[in-house]
Design an enzyme around this catalytic site. Sequence first.
Site, short mmCIF file in Angstrom:
data_model
loop_
_atom_site.label_atom_id
_atom_site.label_comp_id
_atom_site.label_asym_id
_atom_site.label_seq_id
_atom_site.Cartn_x
_atom_site.Cartn_y
_atom_site.Cartn_z
N HIS A 193 0.91 -1.27 0.24
CA HIS A 193 -0.07 -0.19 0.02
C HIS A 193 0.54 1.41 0.07
O HIS A 193 2.02 1.13 0.52
CB HIS A 193 -0.93 0.18 1.10
CG HIS A 193 -0.78 0.04 2.63
ND1 HIS A 193 0.13 1.13 3.41
CD2 HIS A 193 0.09 -0.56 3.41
CE1 HIS A 193 0.25 1.06 4.46
NE2 HIS A 193 0.17 0.14 4.42
N ASP A 253 6.42 1.85 6.44
CA ASP A 253 4.86 0.80 6.24
C ASP A 253 3.80 2.10 5.66
O ASP A 253 3.67 2.43 6.19
CB ASP A 253 4.48 0.94 7.57
CG ASP A 253 3.16 0.64 7.34
OD1 ASP A 253 2.36 -0.28 7.15
OD2 ASP A 253 2.01 0.89 8.44
N GLU A 295 -5.16 1.62 2.47
CA GLU A 295 -4.68 -0.20 3.33
C GLU A 295 -5.29 0.67 5.08
O GLU A 295 -5.82 0.07 6.32
CB GLU A 295 -3.60 -0.18 2.83
CG GLU A 295 -3.29 -1.10 4.18
CD GLU A 295 -2.61 -1.66 5.68
OE1 GLU A 295 -2.62 -2.67 5.96
OE2 GLU A 295 -2.14 -0.34 5.68
N GLU A 296 -4.64 2.25 5.28
CA GLU A 296 -5.22 2.17 6.69
C GLU A 296 -5.90 2.87 7.31
O GLU A 296 -5.50 2.78 8.32
CB GLU A 296 -3.87 3.61 6.49
CG GLU A 296 -2.31 3.39 6.46
CD GLU A 296 -1.36 2.34 7.16
OE1 GLU A 296 -2.11 2.22 8.15
OE2 GLU A 296 0.15 2.47 7.38
N ASP A 355 4.29 -6.37 3.43
CA ASP A 355 3.82 -5.04 4.22
C ASP A 355 4.46 -5.72 5.64
O ASP A 355 5.67 -5.90 4.69
CB ASP A 355 2.00 -5.49 4.81
CG ASP A 355 1.72 -3.90 5.59
OD1 ASP A 355 2.46 -2.77 5.72
OD2 ASP A 355 0.16 -3.53 4.40
N HIS A 406 4.47 2.30 13.25
CA HIS A 406 3.48 4.10 13.48
C HIS A 406 4.02 4.55 13.68
O HIS A 406 3.47 5.87 14.40
CB HIS A 406 1.54 2.94 13.88
CG HIS A 406 1.05 2.69 12.90
ND1 HIS A 406 -0.19 2.26 13.19
CD2 HIS A 406 1.56 2.18 12.19
CE1 HIS A 406 -0.99 1.98 11.63
NE2 HIS A 406 0.39 1.58 11.31
#
Length: 347
Positions: free
Chosen positions: A71, A188, A222-223, A242, A322
């Site tokens: 993504h 990510d 995706e997030e 991922d 994150h």
Amino acid sequence: MDLIQYQDFLIQTAKSLFEIDSPSGFTTKVSEYVYNTIKEMGYSVYCNNLGNVIVKVEGKDNSHPVALSSHIDTLGLMVRSITNDGQLMITPIGSPILPTLDGEYCNIYTRDGQIYTGTILSLSPAIHVFDDATTRPRDEKNMAVRIDEIVNTKEDVKALGIEAGDFVCYNPKTIFTESGFLKSRFIDDKGCAALLITILKIMEKQKLVPQNLTYFCFTTHEEIGYGGSTLPSDIEELLVVDMGCVGADLNCTEQQVSICAKDKVGPYDYEMTNNLIQLSKRHKINYAIDIYPSYSSDAAAMWRAGYNTRSALIGPGVHASHGMERTHIEGLINTMKLIVSYIGINE
């Protein structure tokens, strides 16, 4: 196959992706970059209605379509409201670790195309002024964006064209160190998107054909949970590429490729996962097997959308996901080795 010779291309592609602000819902520019980069290689590529970039590569056998998915949307923020003294209250897009954003520089994108800069700060940002500067929570009720314009009131801010619903994109601070580490927000999953683009480059340069008809998919939601729900309908297997997680109770390091056996949605396909493990052993790829209880991927969105598709998940080990993320070039290369083994272009 010697993948190291493509390391510079991989690094430059990753840097280019990181430079493009692209939180979920604001991905047009990154989709255009990916589309144009791949189109220039000569591949058949298209964007679907939601902005996913899909590349269809004919294989030696086209009766068993498979797909790779990474993504290109990221975490981010959006303006929630404007305070009376001219600051921007925020709401998160996805699940960024908000305390790590205290002090980060950002761009504010208005609906009419203006871009302003600012800084994300606690509402008690100065130790000399606020008694609770070190103790005040760092969350969306207690953090705001200080705009780099002379503004003193809500009306001053609105006169700039800034409104609720404008996107706030914070600086990824991308660095490749001499010791081989990639430090950046949004590894990510732009790190893995760069891997897929690099593999397409390798296939173009070396005239390689995958074993099966293979879709390379770059998803844009995706997030926020539905990136994989609009992939091509004929996919029989999906290999999600991922990030792997690094931390307590986990096996993976930043130098390895992680093979995820299970995340919070449930186990990944048993046979696909076994095949990835056996490929890693056969080709002496440095790997780890892990379980991620607080993780989901494009595969979950695909299954919820009703796809009859088996799926597995791999990715380079990423520390501080994150937040201020980090991986290593060895983890990226090991992930790329496993991908090329899976699609059958490594012999």
